[in-house]
Design a protein around this motif. Structure first.
Motif, PDB file in Angstrom:
ATOM      1  N   LEU A   1      44.651  43.665  39.926  1.00 41.03           N
ATOM      2  CA  LEU A   1      45.251  42.447  39.654  1.00 41.03           C
ATOM      3  C   LEU A   1      44.374  41.258  39.087  1.00 41.03           C
ATOM      4  O   LEU A   1      44.970  40.553  38.421  1.00 41.03           O
ATOM      5  CB  LEU A   1      45.623  41.936  41.424  1.00 41.03           C
ATOM      6  CG  LEU A   1      46.535  42.927  42.064  1.00 41.03           C
ATOM      7  CD1 LEU A   1      46.559  42.315  43.463  1.00 41.03           C
ATOM      8  CD2 LEU A   1      47.637  42.882  41.295  1.00 41.03           C
ATOM      9  N   HIS A   2      43.117  41.437  39.273  1.00 43.99           N
ATOM     10  CA  HIS A   2      42.245  40.551  38.471  1.00 43.99           C
ATOM     11  C   HIS A   2      42.523  40.702  37.070  1.00 43.99           C
ATOM     12  O   HIS A   2      42.417  39.679  36.066  1.00 43.99           O
ATOM     13  CB  HIS A   2      40.830  40.645  38.708  1.00 43.99           C
ATOM     14  CG  HIS A   2      40.410  40.111  40.197  1.00 43.99           C
ATOM     15  ND1 HIS A   2      40.648  40.763  41.413  1.00 43.99           N
ATOM     16  CD2 HIS A   2      39.869  38.749  40.524  1.00 43.99           C
ATOM     17  CE1 HIS A   2      40.205  39.893  42.405  1.00 43.99           C
ATOM     18  NE2 HIS A   2      39.804  38.857  41.872  1.00 43.99           N
ATOM     19  N   VAL A   3      42.648  42.003  36.663  1.00 36.87           N
ATOM     20  CA  VAL A   3      42.864  41.798  35.215  1.00 36.87           C
ATOM     21  C   VAL A   3      44.089  41.683  34.676  1.00 36.87           C
ATOM     22  O   VAL A   3      44.586  41.085  33.624  1.00 36.87           O
ATOM     23  CB  VAL A   3      42.543  43.666  34.743  1.00 36.87           C
ATOM     24  CG1 VAL A   3      42.733  43.886  33.291  1.00 36.87           C
ATOM     25  CG2 VAL A   3      41.083  43.905  35.046  1.00 36.87           C
ATOM     26  N   LYS A   4      45.242  42.202  35.558  1.00 41.16           N
ATOM     27  CA  LYS A   4      46.498  42.037  35.261  1.00 41.16           C
ATOM     28  C   LYS A   4      46.859  40.316  35.135  1.00 41.16           C
ATOM     29  O   LYS A   4      47.620  39.966  34.130  1.00 41.16           O
ATOM     30  CB  LYS A   4      47.484  42.647  36.338  1.00 41.16           C
ATOM     31  CG  LYS A   4      48.964  42.333  35.967  1.00 41.16           C
ATOM     32  CD  LYS A   4      49.548  42.991  37.085  1.00 41.16           C
ATOM     33  CE  LYS A   4      51.145  42.621  36.992  1.00 41.16           C
ATOM     34  NZ  LYS A   4      51.871  43.050  38.190  1.00 41.16           N
ATOM     35  N   TYR A   5      46.337  39.569  36.014  1.00 43.36           N
ATOM     36  CA  TYR A   5      46.675  38.038  35.758  1.00 43.36           C
ATOM     37  C   TYR A   5      45.515  37.240  35.117  1.00 43.36           C
ATOM     38  O   TYR A   5      45.290  36.225  35.243  1.00 43.36           O
ATOM     39  CB  TYR A   5      46.903  37.582  37.268  1.00 43.36           C
ATOM     40  CG  TYR A   5      48.182  38.254  37.748  1.00 43.36           C
ATOM     41  CD1 TYR A   5      49.489  37.913  37.269  1.00 43.36           C
ATOM     42  CD2 TYR A   5      48.153  39.353  38.759  1.00 43.36           C
ATOM     43  CE1 TYR A   5      50.592  38.428  37.649  1.00 43.36           C
ATOM     44  CE2 TYR A   5      49.352  39.643  39.091  1.00 43.36           C
ATOM     45  CZ  TYR A   5      50.550  39.591  38.700  1.00 43.36           C
ATOM     46  OH  TYR A   5      51.652  40.095  39.178  1.00 43.36           O
ATOM     47  N   LYS A   6      44.231  37.886  34.502  1.00 44.13           N
ATOM     48  CA  LYS A   6      43.385  37.080  33.700  1.00 44.13           C
ATOM     49  C   LYS A   6      42.717  36.185  35.031  1.00 44.13           C
ATOM     50  O   LYS A   6      42.334  35.233  34.437  1.00 44.13           O
ATOM     51  CB  LYS A   6      43.674  36.613  32.648  1.00 44.13           C
ATOM     52  CG  LYS A   6      44.430  37.560  31.829  1.00 44.13           C
ATOM     53  CD  LYS A   6      44.896  36.817  30.485  1.00 44.13           C
ATOM     54  CE  LYS A   6      45.541  37.699  29.331  1.00 44.13           C
ATOM     55  NZ  LYS A   6      46.286  36.977  28.261  1.00 44.13           N
ATOM     56  N   LEU A   7      42.181  37.021  36.094  1.00 46.63           N
ATOM     57  CA  LEU A   7      41.560  35.985  37.124  1.00 46.63           C
ATOM     58  C   LEU A   7      40.064  36.293  37.225  1.00 46.63           C
ATOM     59  O   LEU A   7      39.753  37.451  36.793  1.00 46.63           O
ATOM     60  CB  LEU A   7      41.991  36.460  38.371  1.00 46.63           C
ATOM     61  CG  LEU A   7      43.546  36.319  38.860  1.00 46.63           C
ATOM     62  CD1 LEU A   7      44.060  36.587  39.988  1.00 46.63           C
ATOM     63  CD2 LEU A   7      44.080  34.803  38.705  1.00 46.63           C
ATOM     64  N   ASN A   8      39.163  35.258  37.237  1.00 50.55           N
ATOM     65  CA  ASN A   8      37.805  35.374  37.312  1.00 50.55           C
ATOM     66  C   ASN A   8      37.238  36.398  38.449  1.00 50.55           C
ATOM     67  O   ASN A   8      37.582  35.855  39.602  1.00 50.55           O
ATOM     68  CB  ASN A   8      37.158  33.957  37.519  1.00 50.55           C
ATOM     69  CG  ASN A   8      35.734  34.088  36.916  1.00 50.55           C
ATOM     70  OD1 ASN A   8      35.325  35.039  37.093  1.00 50.55           O
ATOM     71  ND2 ASN A   8      35.210  32.769  36.391  1.00 50.55           N
ATOM     72  N   THR A   9      36.701  37.364  38.076  1.00 56.40           N
ATOM     73  CA  THR A   9      36.195  38.424  39.061  1.00 56.40           C
ATOM     74  C   THR A   9      34.912  37.848  39.925  1.00 56.40           C
ATOM     75  O   THR A   9      34.820  38.274  41.070  1.00 56.40           O
ATOM     76  CB  THR A   9      35.855  39.620  38.600  1.00 56.40           C
ATOM     77  OG1 THR A   9      34.801  39.399  37.608  1.00 56.40           O
ATOM     78  CG2 THR A   9      37.154  40.200  37.857  1.00 56.40           C
ATOM     79  N   LYS A  10      34.483  36.803  39.510  1.00 57.51           N
ATOM     80  CA  LYS A  10      33.398  36.048  40.340  1.00 57.51           C
ATOM     81  C   LYS A  10      33.982  35.306  41.200  1.00 57.51           C
ATOM     82  O   LYS A  10      33.011  34.697  42.062  1.00 57.51           O
ATOM     83  CB  LYS A  10      32.323  35.562  39.293  1.00 57.51           C
ATOM     84  CG  LYS A  10      31.770  36.344  38.386  1.00 57.51           C
ATOM     85  CD  LYS A  10      30.700  35.737  37.168  1.00 57.51           C
ATOM     86  CE  LYS A  10      29.937  36.851  36.277  1.00 57.51           C
ATOM     87  NZ  LYS A  10      29.048  36.052  35.745  1.00 57.51           N
ATOM     88  N   HIS A  11      35.062  34.720  41.202  1.00 57.08           N
ATOM     89  CA  HIS A  11      35.455  33.768  42.071  1.00 57.08           C
ATOM     90  C   HIS A  11      36.234  34.359  43.273  1.00 57.08           C
ATOM     91  O   HIS A  11      36.630  35.320  43.318  1.00 57.08           O
ATOM     92  CB  HIS A  11      36.738  32.693  41.397  1.00 57.08           C
ATOM     93  CG  HIS A  11      35.955  31.779  40.571  1.00 57.08           C
ATOM     94  ND1 HIS A  11      36.737  30.476  40.096  1.00 57.08           N
ATOM     95  CD2 HIS A  11      34.854  31.651  40.118  1.00 57.08           C
ATOM     96  CE1 HIS A  11      35.813  29.817  39.334  1.00 57.08           C
ATOM     97  NE2 HIS A  11      34.748  30.343  39.236  1.00 57.08           N
ATOM     98  N   LYS A  12      36.237  33.726  44.453  1.00 56.51           N
ATOM     99  CA  LYS A  12      36.928  33.808  45.601  1.00 56.51           C
ATOM    100  C   LYS A  12      38.135  33.042  45.760  1.00 56.51           C
ATOM    101  O   LYS A  12      38.202  32.075  44.951  1.00 56.51           O
ATOM    102  CB  LYS A  12      35.958  33.835  46.847  1.00 56.51           C
ATOM    103  CG  LYS A  12      34.857  34.955  46.890  1.00 56.51           C
ATOM    104  CD  LYS A  12      34.033  34.438  48.018  1.00 56.51           C
ATOM    105  CE  LYS A  12      32.685  35.288  48.080  1.00 56.51           C
ATOM    106  NZ  LYS A  12      31.800  34.672  49.209  1.00 56.51           N
TER     107      LYS A  12
END
Length: 418
Positions: free
Chosen positions: A226-237
């Protein structure tokens, strides 16, 4: 005459929100018919042309009941046929025309609905029909029953109504959901029990547990995707905020909504946390309420780079919940039950004091809530730092007893039960 043959009809009603109930209905449809080749969407008259454009763009089978969209105007002979063939319609029309004006308007709407349905039945054949959240007009199901079509009502919500509460003896407080007459009800055990107290009739009741919970748990196991799919920062909560309808016809007051938005903005000061805001309706709609205080807060939200508007990236509700470290919602929202049942930390902002001791089933769940904005920051920090939230013994007992999770049908296996 060549009829268009389908197995399923999915109804999308005026009053439903495109980004919530309709998307849920669309996803639900794919559980019944994965390719959607044997299904069509019947879209009731609506002021929102986005519905029509979206489903047409996806190349779904659609029928849009609106003279401005249909290629042919309704033939006069069909109107005459309806009036002549239905004796009860003629009698009711005469009786109501000489009585109260409001009754005449109601009857007029029913006659127009009869004509719409007759037009559908003359050109289309189907075996089952599904309608979600908005029950529609009672007259629909009489027509379906007459043609041996199984009609199902899907109720996604589990928001803690007060069971057996009536305005008067044997009269339901929730008139919108009273006297429903469907072949089947698809919902949670809790809501099935609730509907039994609303003078409704359902021959087949299917318990699907808490809607979205199965999906949330599945998504939790693959958060990286999901992080990859929506380009979300993996370091963030992530802390997600889900609102609810506001104003005279809504679930909360405008004043409570302001504090909800203030709470959302306060979270942006938390280091390493990003906020995902999932409004029930578009920001344009919220701006159109013309509340100066709300508009100022919305401006701050729009211009804050630590806040993601879920509508902008088109992320699903169950996906948002699955990647959240904390889910924050408002009273009378099924979101809190869905996230809580999936072992996601959950907080309800009850700034209107909607929940009290009479809300037996909600209070038994012991979902964390606050009534005062002054306590919000401390409560939020406590929840984020706590390790005990997901292991509460009372929670497991609650969901198994009230929602009968153990015996519920997985939404993916629903096709076999209808």
């Amino acid at each position: 005459k060549n009829l268009h043959n389908f197995k399923n009809c999915f109804l999308l009603s005026e009053g439903q929100n495109l980004d919530n109930e309709i998307i849920s209905q669309f996803n639900f449809a794919k559980n019944i018919d994965s390719s959607l080749k044997d299904s069509f969407f019947l879209i009731d008259k609506s002021y929102d042309n986005i519905w029509y454009k979206k489903f047409k763009k996806n190349k779904n089978n659609i029928i849009y009941i609106d003279s401005s969209k249909n290629k042919f105007y309704l033939p006069i002979k069909l109107l005459l046929k309806t009036y002549i063939n239905y004796f009860k319609v003629r009698i009711l029309l005469i009786l109501n025309l000489i009585q109260v004006y409001n009754h005449s308007i109601l009857l007029y709407k029913n006659i127009i609905r009869i004509v719409d349905l007759e037009l559908i039945f003359e050109n289309t054949k189907f075996n089952k029909t599904f309608r979600s959240m908005q029950p529609g007009m009672l007259i629909d199901n009489f027509f379906y029953e007459e043609r041996l079509i199984k009609s199902f009502f899907i109720y996604y919500s589990n928001h803690g109504q007060i069971l057996q509460r009536k305005i008067k003896k044997n009269i339901s407080e929730y008139f919108q959901y009273s006297y429903l007459n469907f072949y089947g009800l698809i919902s949670s055990k809790y809501s099935i029990d609730w509907f039994e107290n609303q003078q409704c009739s359902f021959k087949n009741k299917i318990n699907i547990g808490i809607f979205n919970t199965h999906s949330i748990i599945n998504f939790k196991s693959d958060n990286n995707h999901l992080h990859v799919k929506y380009k979300l920062n993996t370091k963030h909560k992530f802390i997600s905020f889900f609102d609810n309808s506001i104003g005279n016809n809504g679930m909360i007051t405008a004043n409570a909504y302001k504090y909800f938005l203030k709470s959302l903005l306060l979270i942006t000061s938390f280091k390493d946390y990003t906020v995902i805001f999932k409004p029930k309706k578009s920001l344009n709609y919220l701006y159109s309420l013309n509340d100066k205080d709300i508009n100022k807060l919305l401006d701050l939200i729009v211009n804050n780079n630590k806040i993601i508007n879920a509508l902008d990236i088109q992320i699903k509700v169950e996906e948002i919940i699955s990647i959240s470290d904390l889910v924050i919602s408002l009273p009378y929202s099924s979101i809190s039950y869905e996230s809580y049942a999936a072992n996601i930390k959950t907080l309800i902002l009850d700034y209107d004091n909607k929940y009290n001791q009479s809300h037996i089933y909600f209070n038994k769940a012991k979902i964390p809530k606050i009534n005062n904005f002054a306590n919000f920051e401390i409560k939020t920090i406590d929840l984020l730092e706590s390790d005990k939230f997901t292991t509460a013994h009372n929670k497991e007992l609650y969901f198994n007893k009230i929602f009968d999770i153990r015996n519920s049908i997985n939404i993916n296996n629903l096709k076999e039960k209808i």
